[in-house]
Motif scaffolding. Structure first.
Motif, PDB file in Angstrom:
ATOM      1  N   ARG A 316       8.017   5.344   9.248  1.00 47.45           N
ATOM      2  CA  ARG A 316       7.570   6.159   8.311  1.00 47.45           C
ATOM      3  C   ARG A 316       6.489   6.669   9.749  1.00 47.45           C
ATOM      4  O   ARG A 316       7.139   7.082  10.475  1.00 47.45           O
ATOM      5  CB  ARG A 316       5.854   5.091   8.223  1.00 47.45           C
ATOM      6  CG  ARG A 316       5.119   4.614   9.776  1.00 47.45           C
ATOM      7  CD  ARG A 316       3.741   3.634   9.162  1.00 47.45           C
ATOM      8  NE  ARG A 316       2.440   4.365   9.236  1.00 47.45           N
ATOM      9  CZ  ARG A 316       2.235   5.004   8.126  1.00 47.45           C
ATOM     10  NH1 ARG A 316       2.339   3.698   7.404  1.00 47.45           N
ATOM     11  NH2 ARG A 316       1.558   5.501   7.589  1.00 47.45           N
ATOM     12  N   THR A 317       5.849   7.813   9.437  1.00 51.92           N
ATOM     13  CA  THR A 317       4.850   9.346   9.868  1.00 51.92           C
ATOM     14  C   THR A 317       4.228   8.696  11.241  1.00 51.92           C
ATOM     15  O   THR A 317       3.676   8.429  10.099  1.00 51.92           O
ATOM     16  CB  THR A 317       5.299  10.786   9.560  1.00 51.92           C
ATOM     17  OG1 THR A 317       4.456  10.151   8.294  1.00 51.92           O
ATOM     18  CG2 THR A 317       6.621  10.553   8.971  1.00 51.92           C
ATOM     19  N   ASP A 319       0.632   9.797  12.383  1.00 51.58           N
ATOM     20  CA  ASP A 319      -0.293   9.883  11.677  1.00 51.58           C
ATOM     21  C   ASP A 319      -2.058   9.847  12.014  1.00 51.58           C
ATOM     22  O   ASP A 319      -2.009   9.036  13.075  1.00 51.58           O
ATOM     23  CB  ASP A 319      -0.925   9.505  10.416  1.00 51.58           C
ATOM     24  CG  ASP A 319      -1.734   9.593   9.525  1.00 51.58           C
ATOM     25  OD1 ASP A 319      -2.665   9.491   9.454  1.00 51.58           O
ATOM     26  OD2 ASP A 319      -0.894  10.983   8.713  1.00 51.58           O
ATOM     27  N   SER A 322      -3.576   6.743  10.868  1.00 50.25           N
ATOM     28  CA  SER A 322      -3.274   4.955  11.541  1.00 50.25           C
ATOM     29  C   SER A 322      -2.559   4.873  13.391  1.00 50.25           C
ATOM     30  O   SER A 322      -1.771   3.912  13.719  1.00 50.25           O
ATOM     31  CB  SER A 322      -1.743   5.049  11.227  1.00 50.25           C
ATOM     32  OG  SER A 322      -0.440   5.919  11.172  1.00 50.25           O
ATOM     33  N   ASN A 363       3.998  -1.065   6.826  1.00 48.64           N
ATOM     34  CA  ASN A 363       2.693   0.160   5.606  1.00 48.64           C
ATOM     35  C   ASN A 363       1.359  -0.805   6.297  1.00 48.64           C
ATOM     36  O   ASN A 363       0.867  -0.472   5.569  1.00 48.64           O
ATOM     37  CB  ASN A 363       3.413   0.220   4.279  1.00 48.64           C
ATOM     38  CG  ASN A 363       4.370   1.048   4.900  1.00 48.64           C
ATOM     39  OD1 ASN A 363       4.465   1.739   5.932  1.00 48.64           O
ATOM     40  ND2 ASN A 363       5.765   0.611   3.418  1.00 48.64           N
ATOM     41  N   SER A 370      -6.005   2.539   9.612  1.00 47.97           N
ATOM     42  CA  SER A 370      -6.395   3.569   8.230  1.00 47.97           C
ATOM     43  C   SER A 370      -7.915   3.550   8.177  1.00 47.97           C
ATOM     44  O   SER A 370      -8.754   4.464   8.565  1.00 47.97           O
ATOM     45  CB  SER A 370      -5.464   4.530   7.587  1.00 47.97           C
ATOM     46  OG  SER A 370      -6.517   5.338   6.755  1.00 47.97           O
ATOM     47  N   THR A 467       6.041   7.875   2.941  1.00 48.52           N
ATOM     48  CA  THR A 467       5.959   7.955   4.246  1.00 48.52           C
ATOM     49  C   THR A 467       4.724   8.016   4.393  1.00 48.52           C
ATOM     50  O   THR A 467       4.602   8.408   6.294  1.00 48.52           O
ATOM     51  CB  THR A 467       6.817   9.171   4.451  1.00 48.52           C
ATOM     52  OG1 THR A 467       6.471  10.615   4.017  1.00 48.52           O
ATOM     53  CG2 THR A 467       8.578   9.339   3.583  1.00 48.52           C
ATOM     54  N   ALA A 468       3.268   8.500   4.184  1.00 48.08           N
ATOM     55  CA  ALA A 468       2.668   9.363   5.040  1.00 48.08           C
ATOM     56  C   ALA A 468       1.523   8.786   4.047  1.00 48.08           C
ATOM     57  O   ALA A 468       0.900  10.036   3.532  1.00 48.08           O
ATOM     58  CB  ALA A 468       2.942  11.046   5.426  1.00 48.08           C
ATOM     59  N   VAL A 471      -2.122  10.690   4.240  1.00 50.15           N
ATOM     60  CA  VAL A 471      -2.385  11.899   4.036  1.00 50.15           C
ATOM     61  C   VAL A 471      -2.153  12.452   2.881  1.00 50.15           C
ATOM     62  O   VAL A 471      -2.921  13.118   2.011  1.00 50.15           O
ATOM     63  CB  VAL A 471      -1.262  12.470   4.921  1.00 50.15           C
ATOM     64  CG1 VAL A 471      -0.982  14.289   4.978  1.00 50.15           C
ATOM     65  CG2 VAL A 471      -0.730  12.141   6.079  1.00 50.15           C
TER      66      VAL A 471
END
Length: 477
Positions: A316-317, A319, A322, A363, A370, A467-468, A471
């Motif tokens: 994942r990216t 962020d 997270s 995830n 998050s 992936t995000a 967002v």
């Protein structure tokens, strides 16, 4: 039978030995990719592997005669072992939990920073004898031969042998620091400050990568490390001494390598939000050398030594939402080939199947992190004069999170799973929503419609959800 023997003789390939040119090869090996803190850490690996309980790193400024010394109180080496230690690709057996691997670390780490490496070692307290050998690039360039120097008592500086007067152990001395004192005026104040400033970076790095050894968490391997006389404190990425840290369920995954099957142990953590830390200094220290956003992600340990600290390894990216998520991955050296460990132990690649296996775990910990971050933001002032705390943005309809390899969140945590939505779906009735996010989403959707690219936008949104997801949810998708 005679015909078979003759055929075998005819098939035997003629060979001619070609020895690599010493001067050119050894200069090329200087650029394997070490930064100074990583190079020092590679030598500390050797100290730990040789049973040291104390390692001292000293940086001494004296212009062109400046030096860096790494000294330990480990088992030391006899003459043959010391000589072999300076061979590139040294031949020795490695234990299953040994921090070494390829037989290159001492040489490549050292010459990445300097042109002369002197190694002194004392094997037994009952004998005062200290053996000293040196690897000198100037000597190899002159002779173009793979030679090391035998350093006699008259040629040994006092700061080389002083740490071994009352203990067994090994001292590695770096001289001719051409990669560190790369200044037009190596005697200037700027050069002095830069060398001594490196001590702080080294201490910070060692406190991170060896934090388990420093904290006594590795059975039989409690280690003290000092840099310029100051003790190095362990830096725990997971802030386990903070009451607000949440440890999620642990998992074991089987991974195949060239040496057989091995187990990777996975432990996810969600750190406290800023307001939940015991104090501001603890929050600041938890940010780590790379600071909060870049320190989120995977912390990969090989034989209890940290080799990756942060980043999600393409799962994942990174962020902002997270940034409280950190996951420990532990494996043994028998899985080195599966994880692509290189000489400097600075690169690690997750096996494809393993990456797929842990993606649900990653995830889920990111979702819980998050939620904690958002909750903290809702209760914190925005920082603008007269501003009120952030108004919470209503979530989309939630469903129970799917099980991931048996992973379930703590009883106190709630997890939501955002469902697929039609891009033009209106904000739910009665929702005040955010004053910023819906207009941004609507503008993007309107632009896609005007350009006739609704299908392309749908693919982008689907990818963004994977992936995000934070967002995507911020934008209302």
């Amino acid at each position: 039978m005679e015909r078979a023997a003759g055929a075998a003789t005819a098939r035997r390939q003629r060979v001619e030995e070609v020895v690599p040119a010493a001067a050119r090869t050894i200069l090329s090996l200087r650029d394997i990719g070490y930064e100074l803190p990583q190079a020092v850490a590679d030598l500390v690996d050797n100290s730990v592997s040789h049973g040291a309980s104390r390692v001292s790193i000293d940086l001494h400024f004296d212009g062109t005669d400046s030096w860096i010394r790494i000294a330990d109180n480990g088992r030391g080496m006899d003459t043959a072992t010391l000589t072999e230690s300076l061979r590139y690709g040294s031949m020795r057996d490695y234990d299953s939990d040994d921090l070494g691997k390829f037989g290159f670390g001492l040489k490549t780490a050292s010459t990445s920073q300097c042109r002369r490496v002197v190694v002194a070692s004392r094997r037994a307290l009952s004998r005062a004898r200290i053996e000293v050998r040196a690897l000198d690039l100037a000597q190899i360039e002159r002779t173009n031969r793979w030679e090391i120097l035998i350093v006699g008592p008259a040629e040994r500086p006092g700061h080389l042998v002083e740490p071994l007067k009352e203990t067994t152990g090994t001292v590695v001395l770096w001289e001719d620091l051409d990669r560190i004192l790369d200044y037009k005026d190596p005697w200037g104040g700027w050069a002095r400050r830069k060398l001594l400033d490196r001590a702080e970076a080294i201490a910070e790095h060692l406190g991170m990568v060896f934090h388990r050894f420093l904290a006594g968490e590795v059975s039989g391997h409690k280690v003290e490390i000092h840099v310029n006389g100051a003790a190095v404190d362990p830096w725990d990425p997971f802030c386990r001494n903070e009451s607000g840290t949440t440890a999620l369920p642990e998992h074991d995954f089987r991974v195949a390598s060239d040496e057989g099957m091995g187990i990777v142990h996975v432990r996810p953590f969600v750190l406290p939000d800023k307001g939940e830390f015991s104090d501001a200094s603890a929050w600041q220290r938890a940010s780590g050398p790379l600071k909060w956003n870049r320190q989120q992600g995977l912390y990969i340990y090989r034989a209890n030594r940290l080799i990756q600290w942060g980043g999600w390894s393409r799962i994942r990216t990174i962020d902002e939402h997270s940034k409280l998520a950190r996951v420990a991955l532990d494996f043994s050296p028998n899985l080195d080939s599966a994880f692509g460990i290189n000489i400097s132990k600075a690169i690690v690649k997750l096996p494809t199947d393993f990456r797929d296996d842990i993606e649900p775990v990653v995830n889920q910990v990111a979702r819980i992190a998050s939620q904690r971050y958002r909750k903290g933001n809702e209760t914190r002032p925005t920082g603008r004069t007269g501003a009120s705390p952030m108004t919470p943005r209503p979530a989309f309809p939630a469903h129970p999170a799917p099980a991931a390899s048996g992973l379930t969140p703590p009883a106190t945590a709630t997890t939501t799973r955002y469902t697929d939505h039609v891009l033009s779906a209106p904000t739910p009735a009665g929702s005040t929503g955010s004053s910023i996010e819906p207009p941004i989403r609507r503008a993007i959707e309107a632009a896609a419609q005007a350009a006739g690219e609704q299908e392309a936008l749908q693919r982008i949104v689907d990818s963004l959800r994977r992936t995000a997801p934070e967002v995507a949810s911020d934008l209302g998708w």
